[in-house]
Design an enzyme around this catalytic site. Structure first.
Site, PDB file in Angstrom:
ATOM      1  N   SER A 166      43.968  45.989  42.106  1.00 59.14           N
ATOM      2  CA  SER A 166      43.273  44.727  42.327  1.00 59.14           C
ATOM      3  C   SER A 166      41.853  44.776  41.869  1.00 59.14           C
ATOM      4  CB  SER A 166      43.313  44.373  43.763  1.00 59.14           C
ATOM      5  OG  SER A 166      42.904  43.248  44.060  1.00 59.14           O
ATOM      6  N   HIS A 189      46.515  41.413  39.814  1.00 58.54           N
ATOM      7  CA  HIS A 189      47.094  40.146  40.195  1.00 58.54           C
ATOM      8  C   HIS A 189      45.770  39.184  40.198  1.00 58.54           C
ATOM      9  CE1 HIS A 189      45.071  40.477  44.018  1.00 58.54           C
ATOM     10  NE2 HIS A 189      45.317  41.667  44.081  1.00 58.54           N
TER      11      HIS A 189
END
Length: 179
Positions: free
Chosen positions: A87, A110
């Site tokens: 992330s 993501h």
């Protein structure tokens, strides 16, 4: 809350660890990078700062602040992944002037998640802000690697996390050296 941990008693240790990304930890790291840069102005030759990353991600604004400081550091900041760069941790890892990773490192990308009071935001303003910061992160990642908008769009269309290993990271120009 996580604290900055230095491996040496030297207050200007050039080895810094990054776990969960939050304002307190990032502010400590930023201060240390500034202190090292100030000392290095007086030197003819400098050693790089080593930012060891084992991060599940964290706060986007704090991560972006750290990226700005890494990008503007006169002293090279080498990022080293041992464990995970996920992330926001992935985006910070990409900021390194030289990037290395151990052979069992795992990376994850993501689409942005935006939470407000522990709940996913549905308000237009929060969604607009999540889109804005996601674009900043995506553009940055694309500028530092061989990843393309099409690759990232494909991941987002599946609405799931994209986990990949060090060899895939090297293929996409995220890793310069496998340790």
């Amino acid at each position: 809350m996580p604290k900055l941990r230095r491996f040496k008693t030297d207050p200007l240790s050039r080895i810094i660890t990054l776990g969960y990304i939050d304002a307190e930890l990032v502010n400590d790291i930023i201060q240390l990078i500034y202190e090292i840069n100030e000392e290095d102005v007086k030197k003819a030759q400098v050693e790089p700062i080593k930012l060891i990353i084992n991060s599940p991600g964290g706060e986007v604004y704090s991560g972006l602040a750290l990226i700005d400081v890494i990008d503007n550091s006169q002293t090279p900041v080498y990022t080293i992944c041992h464990g995970t760069a996920m992330s926001m941790g992935l985006i910070v890892y990409a900021a390194g002037h030289h990037r290395s990773a151990s052979r069992y490192s795992t990376f994850m990308y993501h689409e942005s998640h935006y939470e407000m009071n522990g709940k996913v935001a549905t308000h237009k303003q929060e969604i607009k802000e999540a889109d804005r910061t996601e674009k900043i992160c995506d553009d940055y990642l694309i500028s530092k690697t061989k990843l393309t908008p099409a690759i990232l769009k494909k991941v987002k269309s599946k609405q799931e996390e994209w986990y990949f290993d060090v060899n895939t990271a090297k293929k996409y120009g995220l890793v310069d050296e496998i340790l």
